[in-house]
Design a protein around this motif. Structure first.
Motif, mmCIF file in Angstrom:
data_model
loop_
_atom_site.group_PDB
_atom_site.id
_atom_site.type_symbol
_atom_site.label_atom_id
_atom_site.label_comp_id
_atom_site.label_asym_id
_atom_site.label_seq_id
_atom_site.Cartn_x
_atom_site.Cartn_y
_atom_site.Cartn_z
ATOM 1 N N GLY A 9 4.467 2.725 6.415
ATOM 2 C CA GLY A 9 5.401 1.720 6.183
ATOM 3 C C GLY A 9 6.605 1.994 6.874
ATOM 4 O O GLY A 9 6.459 2.825 7.952
ATOM 5 N N GLY A 10 7.123 0.892 7.131
ATOM 6 C CA GLY A 10 7.964 1.287 7.851
ATOM 7 C C GLY A 10 8.299 -0.335 9.233
ATOM 8 O O GLY A 10 8.083 -0.928 8.428
ATOM 9 N N LEU A 11 9.880 -0.203 9.830
ATOM 10 C CA LEU A 11 10.364 -1.433 10.019
ATOM 11 C C LEU A 11 9.109 -1.570 11.571
ATOM 12 O O LEU A 11 9.773 -0.816 12.449
ATOM 13 N N VAL A 12 9.342 -2.649 11.973
ATOM 14 C CA VAL A 12 8.699 -3.302 13.249
ATOM 15 C C VAL A 12 9.230 -4.459 13.405
ATOM 16 O O VAL A 12 9.246 -5.505 12.714
ATOM 17 N N GLN A 13 9.802 -4.973 14.846
ATOM 18 C CA GLN A 13 9.854 -6.186 15.304
ATOM 19 C C GLN A 13 8.968 -7.021 15.511
ATOM 20 O O GLN A 13 7.633 -6.805 15.241
ATOM 21 N N ALA A 90 6.887 -7.012 3.107
ATOM 22 C CA ALA A 90 7.201 -7.177 1.859
ATOM 23 C C ALA A 90 6.433 -5.706 1.011
ATOM 24 O O ALA A 90 6.394 -4.296 2.245
ATOM 25 N N VAL A 91 6.533 -5.054 0.242
ATOM 26 C CA VAL A 91 6.110 -3.464 -0.437
ATOM 27 C C VAL A 91 4.400 -3.652 -0.698
ATOM 28 O O VAL A 91 3.451 -4.462 -0.961
ATOM 29 N N TYR A 92 3.492 -2.559 0.278
ATOM 30 C CA TYR A 92 2.139 -2.880 0.608
ATOM 31 C C TYR A 92 1.312 -1.519 -0.316
ATOM 32 O O TYR A 92 1.800 -0.680 -0.480
ATOM 33 N N TYR A 93 0.375 -1.952 -1.330
ATOM 34 C CA TYR A 93 0.293 -1.032 -2.560
ATOM 35 C C TYR A 93 -1.265 -1.081 -1.519
ATOM 36 O O TYR A 93 -1.910 -1.395 -1.739
ATOM 37 N N TYR A 108 -7.469 1.705 -9.088
ATOM 38 C CA TYR A 108 -6.048 3.241 -8.930
ATOM 39 C C TYR A 108 -5.197 2.745 -8.437
ATOM 40 O O TYR A 108 -5.492 2.258 -7.283
ATOM 41 N N TRP A 109 -3.716 2.455 -8.747
ATOM 42 C CA TRP A 109 -2.272 1.930 -7.516
ATOM 43 C C TRP A 109 -2.076 3.286 -7.196
ATOM 44 O O TRP A 109 -1.105 4.496 -7.768
ATOM 45 N N GLY A 110 -1.392 3.302 -5.970
ATOM 46 C CA GLY A 110 -0.482 3.868 -5.145
ATOM 47 C C GLY A 110 1.050 3.575 -5.134
ATOM 48 O O GLY A 110 1.099 2.107 -5.586
ATOM 49 N N GLN A 111 2.031 3.871 -5.217
ATOM 50 C CA GLN A 111 3.034 3.381 -4.743
ATOM 51 C C GLN A 111 4.194 2.717 -4.256
ATOM 52 O O GLN A 111 5.192 1.971 -4.481
ATOM 53 N N GLY A 112 3.278 2.195 -3.091
ATOM 54 C CA GLY A 112 3.550 1.447 -2.462
ATOM 55 C C GLY A 112 4.390 1.748 -1.092
ATOM 56 O O GLY A 112 5.246 2.663 -1.361
ATOM 57 N N THR A 113 4.434 1.010 -0.515
ATOM 58 C CA THR A 113 5.057 1.600 1.291
ATOM 59 C C THR A 113 5.489 0.776 2.039
ATOM 60 O O THR A 113 5.494 -0.700 1.832
ATOM 61 N N GLN A 114 6.957 0.074 1.914
ATOM 62 C CA GLN A 114 7.790 -0.754 2.529
ATOM 63 C C GLN A 114 7.286 -0.901 3.906
ATOM 64 O O GLN A 114 7.531 -0.470 4.865
ATOM 65 N N VAL A 115 7.009 -2.621 4.346
ATOM 66 C CA VAL A 115 6.983 -2.922 5.768
ATOM 67 C C VAL A 115 7.732 -4.245 6.047
ATOM 68 O O VAL A 115 7.817 -4.689 4.615
#
Length: 119
Positions: A9-13, A90-93, A108-115
């Motif tokens: 995840g991260g910040l993108v234009q 969003a937070v992507y899971y 089973y779920w992960g902790q999520g990554t912010q996009v």
């Protein structure tokens, strides 16, 4: 012990691209895997899923922009996101489950990554 770990995840234009990765370990057998997202103030929603046999399914809003794939024979999945829009923020899971019915919160779920898509 089952672990589901997302990355990428991260910040993108707007108009940019990101690739998310997810590894599920501690699982016996090959599971269906999916990506979900939750934006602030909204419910978690299904984004894309791939069966153990690599059959894919997408929500309509991402169908022509996102692509889900997996390492053959492994519980590793990727989400290539192109032409990103601010509303994709969003937070992507990542989720791993025995069946390819991606409705509901089972598995089973992960902790999520912010996009974050922003200029």
């Amino acid at each position: 012990q089952v672990r589901v770990v997302e990355s990428g995840g991260g910040l993108v234009q707007p108009g940019g691209a990101l690739r998310l990765s997810c590894v599920a370990s501690g699982i016996f057998g090959i599971y269906a895997m999916g990506w979900y997202r939750q934006a602030p103030g909204k419910q978690r929603e299904f984004v894309a899923g791939i069966s153990a046999f690599s059959t894919t399914t997408y929500t309509n809003s991402v169908k022509d922009r996102f692509s889900i794939s997996r390492d053959n024979g492994k519980n590793t999945v990727f989400l290539q996101m192109n032409s990103l829009k601010p509303e994709d923020t969003a937070v992507y899971y990542c989720n791993a489950r025995p069946s390819s019915d991606f409705s509901g919160g089972s598995g089973y779920w992960g902790q999520g990554t912010q996009v974050t898509v922003s200029s």
